[in-house]
Design an enzyme around this catalytic site. Structure first.
Site, PDB file in Angstrom:
ATOM      1  CG  HIS A  69      -2.022   1.093   1.236  1.00 51.57           C
ATOM      2  ND1 HIS A  69      -3.206   1.030   1.811  1.00 51.57           N
ATOM      3  CD2 HIS A  69      -1.950   2.127   0.675  1.00 51.57           C
ATOM      4  CE1 HIS A  69      -3.695   1.945   1.691  1.00 51.57           C
ATOM      5  NE2 HIS A  69      -3.136   2.950   0.915  1.00 51.57           N
TER       6      HIS A  69
ATOM      7  CD  GLU B  78      -4.370  -3.100   0.977  1.00 57.05           C
ATOM      8  OE1 GLU B  78      -4.882  -4.442   1.146  1.00 57.05           O
ATOM      9  OE2 GLU B  78      -3.709  -2.310   1.537  1.00 57.05           O
TER      10      GLU B  78
ATOM     11  CG  HIS C 270      -8.531  -3.485   8.653  1.00 51.91           C
ATOM     12  ND1 HIS C 270      -7.713  -2.566   8.202  1.00 51.91           N
ATOM     13  CD2 HIS C 270      -8.554  -3.259  10.131  1.00 51.91           C
ATOM     14  CE1 HIS C 270      -7.229  -1.563   9.042  1.00 51.91           C
ATOM     15  NE2 HIS C 270      -7.675  -2.024   9.959  1.00 51.91           N
TER      16      HIS C 270
END
Length: 238
Positions: A43, A70, A190
């Site tokens: 990310h 991401e 997550h």
């Protein structure tokens, strides 16, 4: 089979603390694959506080499994991913200064924007995945605007797992069924961990992929990365 994608952001955070190349992010990604990981997730944030743009370019020719990037689809981010062409781009609604993702997209309110982004990714030959809460209306809209997959934001499940795991997983089961009915691929991520992953996977057996970083890297401090990946894979393949 549900793929395990290892998010290596925290490895880059550790490296950046010294400003050198220890630990080596590229080598770590290759080792994760050698130990059985079926994907690598990064990310790259605008401030490059962990994964940098240079890391993304360095990882692209090295990652032999599935490369997932991401990020919030800013113009800069879209230029990066369209140049690098990972297997998958996961669109997250994070503000530039966000510490970590804390909600899924309001796909309904951002439908025109996200539809354009998904179309751009499709033209580049990149699979699109939209980060959403376990909300049937958001899942339906993700399908309508042309996303290939949704990634379910699983922090609410993780937060409520200890008190009532059946109640905690229920909305995710419903959302997964809706995604499958609509022909969407299904990812999740997550705060999934060795404590809660096996039950989540058993409840959502048609998951395509889980992306796990913080818990997995933390476990590796005690167990070593090879043993840690083995245990996470065992949660997905009992």
């Amino acid at each position: 089979m549900t793929r395990l994608s290892v998010n290596i952001n925290k490895v880059a955070t550790l490296r950046n603390a010294r400003g050198e190349n220890v630990p080596d992010v590229v080598r770590f990604a290759r080792d994760c694959e050698a130990f059985g990981a079926q994907g690598i997730t990064v990310h790259p944030r605008p401030d490059e506080r962990h994964i940098t743009r240079a890391d993304v370019y360095a990882l692209r020719p090295v990652v032999a499994t599935e490369f997932n990037i991401e990020g919030y689809p800013s113009e800069e981010f879209m230029r990066l991913v369209c140049e690098v062409r990972p297997d998958q781009v996961t669109l997250v609604p994070d503000a530039p200064g966000a510490v970590t993702s804390n909600s899924g997209w309001d796909v309904i309110a951002n439908a025109d924007f996200l539809q354009s982004i998904c179309a751009d990714l499709s033209r580049a030959g990149i699979r699109s995945s939209i980060f959403v809460n376990a909300d049937l209306t958001q899942v339906r809209m993700a399908s309508e605007i042309g996303a290939n997959r949704v990634e379910l934001y699983t922090k609410p499940y993780a937060d409520n797992y200890a008190s009532d795991r059946d109640l905690a997983v229920a909305p995710f089961v419903e959302a997964s069924r809706e995604a499958l009915t609509l022909g969407l691929g299904l990812n999740a991520g997550h705060d999934l961990s060795l404590e809660n992953l096996a039950f989540f996977h058993a409840s959502l057996p048609h998951l395509d992929e889980v992306s796990i970083g913080h818990a997995l890297i933390s476990d590796a401090l005690y167990l070593g990365i090879a043993e840690t990946i083995r245990r996470y894979l065992a949660c997905l393949n009992p």
